[in-house]
Scaffold this active site. Structure first.
Site, PDB file in Angstrom:
ATOM      1  N   GLU A   1      59.345  36.413 -28.914  1.00 27.74           N
ATOM      2  CA  GLU A   1      59.266  37.764 -29.235  1.00 27.74           C
ATOM      3  C   GLU A   1      58.187  38.138 -29.780  1.00 27.74           C
ATOM      4  OE1 GLU A   1      63.585  36.142 -29.576  1.00 27.74           O
ATOM      5  OE2 GLU A   1      61.734  35.531 -30.041  1.00 27.74           O
TER       6      GLU A   1
ATOM      7  N   LEU B   1      46.660  38.024 -38.871  1.00 29.34           N
ATOM      8  CA  LEU B   1      46.095  36.943 -38.169  1.00 29.34           C
ATOM      9  C   LEU B   1      46.625  36.564 -36.800  1.00 29.34           C
ATOM     10  CD1 LEU B   1      44.495  34.897 -41.025  1.00 29.34           C
ATOM     11  CD2 LEU B   1      43.022  36.628 -39.590  1.00 29.34           C
TER      12      LEU B   1
ATOM     13  N   HIS C   1      33.949  33.058 -48.252  1.00 31.32           N
ATOM     14  CA  HIS C   1      35.005  33.249 -47.194  1.00 31.32           C
ATOM     15  C   HIS C   1      35.261  34.804 -47.590  1.00 31.32           C
ATOM     16  CE1 HIS C   1      38.678  34.021 -44.927  1.00 31.32           C
ATOM     17  NE2 HIS C   1      39.167  34.802 -45.985  1.00 31.32           N
TER      18      HIS C   1
ATOM     19  N   SER D   1      70.781  40.321 -20.335  1.00 29.59           N
ATOM     20  CA  SER D   1      71.389  40.971 -21.595  1.00 29.59           C
ATOM     21  C   SER D   1      70.725  42.372 -21.664  1.00 29.59           C
ATOM     22  CB  SER D   1      71.476  40.128 -22.658  1.00 29.59           C
ATOM     23  OG  SER D   1      72.169  39.036 -22.721  1.00 29.59           O
TER      24      SER D   1
ATOM     25  N   HIS E   1      73.296  37.355 -35.614  1.00 30.45           N
ATOM     26  CA  HIS E   1      72.802  38.496 -34.450  1.00 30.45           C
ATOM     27  C   HIS E   1      73.194  39.884 -34.828  1.00 30.45           C
ATOM     28  CE1 HIS E   1      72.094  34.638 -32.775  1.00 30.45           C
ATOM     29  NE2 HIS E   1      71.781  35.096 -31.635  1.00 30.45           N
TER      30      HIS E   1
ATOM     31  N   HIS F   1      34.067  40.237 -46.227  1.00 35.94           N
ATOM     32  CA  HIS F   1      34.204  38.560 -45.735  1.00 35.94           C
ATOM     33  C   HIS F   1      32.948  38.050 -45.094  1.00 35.94           C
ATOM     34  CE1 HIS F   1      38.252  39.981 -46.430  1.00 35.94           C
ATOM     35  NE2 HIS F   1      38.580  38.642 -46.649  1.00 35.94           N
TER      36      HIS F   1
END
Length: 648
Positions: A396, A120, A259, A377, A458, A29
């Site tokens: 997260e 990325l 690119h 929790s 969940h 690249h």
């Protein structure tokens, strides 16, 4: 200050090395390297604190290429600035088997590579982690650290969702020593960025409490001025560098064509001419330009810092932490925890994990905890006021990427909590933890249908199998307090492996007696042996081990000899010698697997014809007891299936 003509030649040296290496490998690249060469030249020649002869000194500035596809930028800079482990031959081996210069940078291959990037946005989150680690370390050790963390990102990094999580957290924490250089070339693989996004990145970063500067990324004076402004800011800074992708290529610059592919011999010749680069020999850098590059890395900053370091009052502790060495007395803490465990009849393993952390904080000040807004929790926050804790918010993915950065920084052992089902949000970063061999501990609670009423959205069913597939990742599912202690002991004692500790929401009985030996180190072990001729072996994990024990006791009463094997960590079991594995697996007994998850992976232990008691689909919303009954994960079903098999 280097004059602009020299700076131009130095920047062009980066471009020439990149296009030659990519042409030789016919892969790579060049666009970002050619576009950001001017920014990198000013950064390295006038701002970056680094010492190629002592590349790992702790007060160096960190330089991260989040847009890892532009790896030739890092490799060219490492060669030009004189890192001992980077040669011209290494550049010529770009993207070849077993080279130090793979397609995306891997941090263990070269001393100048701070982190492995490619997916990325991960490098951006790593940079946030390093900036956090620097602040924590400086506060703990007399402000001996005062460096910056620089991160180059591209449009792709900022489109990925992890980027928003990372910049939001960094802005909230006011990480003033974090500086992001945005390669604002307005091009992606598919074409101009306006075909897929209309984001105003300036407004976006400002809204996240960042200082923002916009510049021409090919104007040395503007680059210099922006960096001077950034290092004085009391907020993290994003410098939007408007660049031309593939700068210098007469026919391909400014287009997506440059690119991710080589320029071709004809275009390379035209590019050399356009840049005023007279030498047509590939990889040839004139001595005067190479000398200009080699002269920028002086030892003055390093020498001054070493004087401070040598007079540091708690130098021995600083050294221990940076070397990732564990303190004396740690093993006794685990032994004491096991002794105290005998007073506990039952408790959720997530609570057991919290007790382990409570005991570790004083002896392991390098622990840095956190949770993605599930602290009560996950039981990840202790009552110890000395504890280091990060409230990651509902982020997260960034949490996992940040923890990788904290670990890479050295001096810390990061751990972070969320529900096991949300490991999907973290997965890319977890994979990189394993690839980079980082000691990161993922505390994943609510590990099965045993979480109850929250229902199938969940309740993880496929997650254990998916995570066990990642090489070098330790996945623990402890059955009680003792195994939870042992899982933490193994995780802490493994400096080159990340761990996931999958923990229950519901209470589980204590199944193990006080034992100084860490049986979980084997990955699987006999928890309850048959008291008569072996007819059945039940393999189980976590909350289902208690069901296996109850079934075993009833089978023994029926004169059916039964053994229970706790499979706390499959990958560790796979690493045991063949004789140990054969002892557990190679016999004529009926094989049964019990786990409140899908069957995938279990056949290697119980065989294709073995009995599996678990899930074959998603869960449901109901109280725990009702769910186990509904899905047939019960003692009665285990016994009935064994009887049916025994009668055949």
């Amino acid at each position: 200050m280097i004059d602009n003509n020299k700076l131009k030649s130095m920047a062009n040296a980066i471009r020439i090395l990149a296009i030659d290496a990519i042409e030789k490998s016919n892969s790579g690249h060049p666009g970002i390297v050619m576009g950001m060469a001017d920014v990198a030249t000013i950064l390295f020649s006038e701002f970056l604190k680094f010492n190629p002869k002592v590349p790992d000194w702790q007060n160096r500035d960190r330089f991260i290429l989040s847009a890892g596809h532009g790896s030739m930028l890092l490799y060219a800079l490492a060669y030009l600035t004189g890192y001992d482990d980077m040669s011209l031959d290494d550049l010529k081996s770009f993207r070849q088997l077993n080279s130090k210069t793979p397609g995306h940078p891997e941090h263990h291959l070269l001393s100048g590579i701070e982190t492995t990037t490619g997916p990325l946005g991960q490098g951006l989150a790593n940079g946030v982690g390093m900036a956090i680690a620097k602040d924590l370390m400086a506060a703990e050790f007399d402000n001996i650290l005062d460096h910056k963390t620089y991160v180059i990102v591209g449009d792709g990094c900022l489109m990925e969702g992890i980027s928003q999580e990372a910049i939001s957290l960094a802005g909230h924490l006011k990480l003033k020593d974090l500086i992001v250089l945005f390669d604002d070339n307005q091009i992606t693989i598919d074409g101009p960025t306006n075909i897929s996004t209309s984001d105003d990145q300036i407004a976006r970063f400002k809204a996240s409490n960042w200082h923002v500067i916009s510049i021409d990324g090919h104007d040395f004076n503007q680059i210099r001025s922006a960096l001077n402004e950034a290092i004085k800011s009391n907020k993290p800074t994003m410098i939007a560098c408007r660049t031309i992708i593939g700068y210098g290529s007469p026919n391909k610059s400014g287009t997506s064509d440059i690119h991710g592919s080589s320029l071709g011999k004809d275009e390379i010749a035209l590019t050399r001419k356009n840049l005023g680069w007279e030498n047509q020999t590939p990889f040839a850098i004139p001595d005067n330009i190479l000398n200009d590059w080699r002269s920028i890395a002086t030892s003055k900053t390093y020498d001054a810092w070493m004087e401070l370091y040598n007079n540091l009052p708690n130098k021995l502790e600083f050294d221990r932490r940076i070397k990732n060495e564990l303190p004396a007395g740690l093993e006794q803490v685990f032994i004491d925890l096991k002794t105290k465990a005998q007073d506990i009849k039952e408790e959720a393993t997530r609570k057991s994990s919290g007790k382990v952390l409570e005991a570790l904080i004083d002896i392991l000040p390098e622990l840095v905890g956190g949770s993605a807004d599930l602290t009560p929790s996950n039981n990840t926050k202790t009552n110890n006021k000395k504890a280091k804790y990060i409230h990651y918010g509902i982020r997260e993915h960034a949490m996992a990427g940040v923890m990788n950065g904290i670990s890479l920084y050295k001096g810390f052992i990061p751990y972070g909590g969320t529900f096991l089902v949300f490991s999907d949000y973290c997965r890319n970063a977890i994979r990189l933890s394993a690839l980079m061999k980082q000691r990161v501990v993922y505390v994943m609670t609510h590990d099965s249908i045993g979480l109850g009423e929250d229902g199938p959205t969940h309740q993880p069913v496929e997650h254990l199998a998916s995570l066990r597939a990642i090489p070098n990742l330790l996945v623990f599912r402890p059955c009680d307090l003792i195994e939870t202690i042992e899982a933490w002991q193994i995780a802490i004692n493994n400096p080159h492996r990340p761990s996931i500790i999958a923990l229950s929401r519901q209470n589980l009985p204590l199944l193990r007696s006080d034992d100084r030996n860490n049986l979980s180190e084997k990955g699987a072990y006999i928890l309850a042996e048959s008291s008569s001729e072996l007819k059945v072996t039940i393999f189980a994990t976590g909350s289902e081990v208690q069901l296996a024990i109850e079934a075993r006791n009833k089978l023994q009463a029926m004169n059916i000899g039964c053994r229970v094997v706790s499979m706390v960590c499959w990958s560790l079991f796979e690493e045991q010698d063949k004789s140990y594995q054969d002892h557990l697996l190679n016999n004529n007994s009926i094989k049964v697997g019990v786990e409140a998850a899908i069957r995938l992976g279990w056949d290697r232990y119980i065989g294709r014809d073995g009995i599996f008691i678990g899930m074959d689909g998603f869960g449901a919303s109901a109280p725990i007891a009702d769910l186990y009954q509904y899905f047939g994960i019960t003692v009665d079903r285990i016994i009935q299936e064994i009887k049916n098999e025994n009668s055949n």
